[in-house]
Design an enzyme around this catalytic site. Sequence first.
Site, PDB file in Angstrom:
ATOM      1  N   CYS A  28      84.177  64.120  47.179  1.00 24.40           N
ATOM      2  CA  CYS A  28      83.700  62.972  46.410  1.00 24.40           C
ATOM      3  C   CYS A  28      83.015  61.966  47.310  1.00 24.40           C
ATOM      4  CB  CYS A  28      84.865  62.303  45.695  1.00 24.40           C
ATOM      5  SG  CYS A  28      86.054  63.487  45.080  1.00 24.40           S
ATOM      6  N   HIS A  78      94.282  76.964  44.600  1.00 22.55           N
ATOM      7  CA  HIS A  78      93.157  77.289  45.496  1.00 22.55           C
ATOM      8  C   HIS A  78      93.250  76.605  46.845  1.00 22.55           C
ATOM      9  CE1 HIS A  78      90.307  73.730  45.215  1.00 22.55           C
ATOM     10  NE2 HIS A  78      91.069  73.473  44.172  1.00 22.55           N
TER      11      HIS A  78
END
Length: 390
Positions: free
Chosen positions: A323, A199
Amino acid sequence: MIYLDHAATTAVHPEVLREMEPYFGELYANPSGVYEFSDDVKEILRRVRQRIADSIGAESEEIYFTSGGTESDNWALIGIAEGMKDEGRHIITSCIEHHAILRTCEYLETRGYEVTYLPVDREGRVSIEELERTIRPDTILISIMSANNEIGTVEPVQEIGALARRNGILFHTDAVQAYLHERIDVRRMGIDLLSASSHKFQGPKGVGFLYVRSGVPLPSFLHGGSQERGRRAGTENVAGIIGMGKAVSIGEREFRKNHEKLRSLQEYLFRRLETEIPFCRINGSRGQRLDGNVNVSFRYLEGESLIILLDMEGICVSAGSACAASEHAVSHVLQGIGLEPEYAAGTIRISLGAENTMEEMEYTVDKIKELVGQLREFSDEYLSVYANGT
Ligand SMILES: *Cc1c(COP(=O)(O)O)cnc(C)c1O
């Protein structure tokens, strides 16, 4: 919408989608079937494996399909740790790796392994001399990323590979950001294991691969059927793998064109941001850098606020990594390169893709300029500096 977060994920290329579609429909066969219906699927998976192998100078039996970058990284690290535990329990990595590496290393530390997290210089590069000094008789693995996902710095992979080889230590590289952006030849570069994720290069999510050089003692990761030569059991993500294969073909076909285009968009952003916005810093390396990465810090503002205001203008950028954004902490990568906290707080990552245009860049810089000016009006510190300067 202007999408400038290609390091987080990319849109599936229309040709990829078209290639995948029949395998959700009429061509639903399980590749493990023994009848003719399965032969077509089996054959196309074989071709994808070969194409991926060719793209990095490997053999097809050295390519294992996985669920993506995170799985490939986990398998490489945990597998080698387990497979080599009688040889030693010391692993070397860098302090700016993706969390898929860092968290896995932390897990291994709880299982009796010792991990050295190499520092990097201001540009985000590991030092070969420092790496050499860190090697011990019980070192079993070096894992250093090919290119960093936040600041785009390209690491000296070939030198690391040569050093690892000279010392008889296995070398894994997380090439999720570099694959199809930088030339990779696993033989020439001395790479024993390599992770990639579909991806990140216009393929579907949830599929990737791990290259494992023949002879590397990597135990099976998922136990069950005999898929992936018994090392990674479970019915293959057929459509995903086929989509990834198509995305590899497109990435290779358009390698040079994309490289030139992204370079010129990147240069444009560097030039305008640096010359038109005061108290602005481009992070990472100028020479050793991914084409599409622009990581920039503005003093006297919060990066988060800038990201939200850009979003309201229809522009998608990020804080560096998904994150870091959710943890509200200064990114470990920016800490790793020693960026001053007053700059680190005001950082955004712009990551470009093949479909971006120069018009989008012009609009984006105009908006950033305007919004940086607006946000700084809320900074007492900035206002006092500005007032003293005039
Ligand atoms: C995105 C990314 C990963 C994780 O890949 P997934 O396929 O999303 O699990 C790992 N390493 C790096 C450098 C990445 O950019």
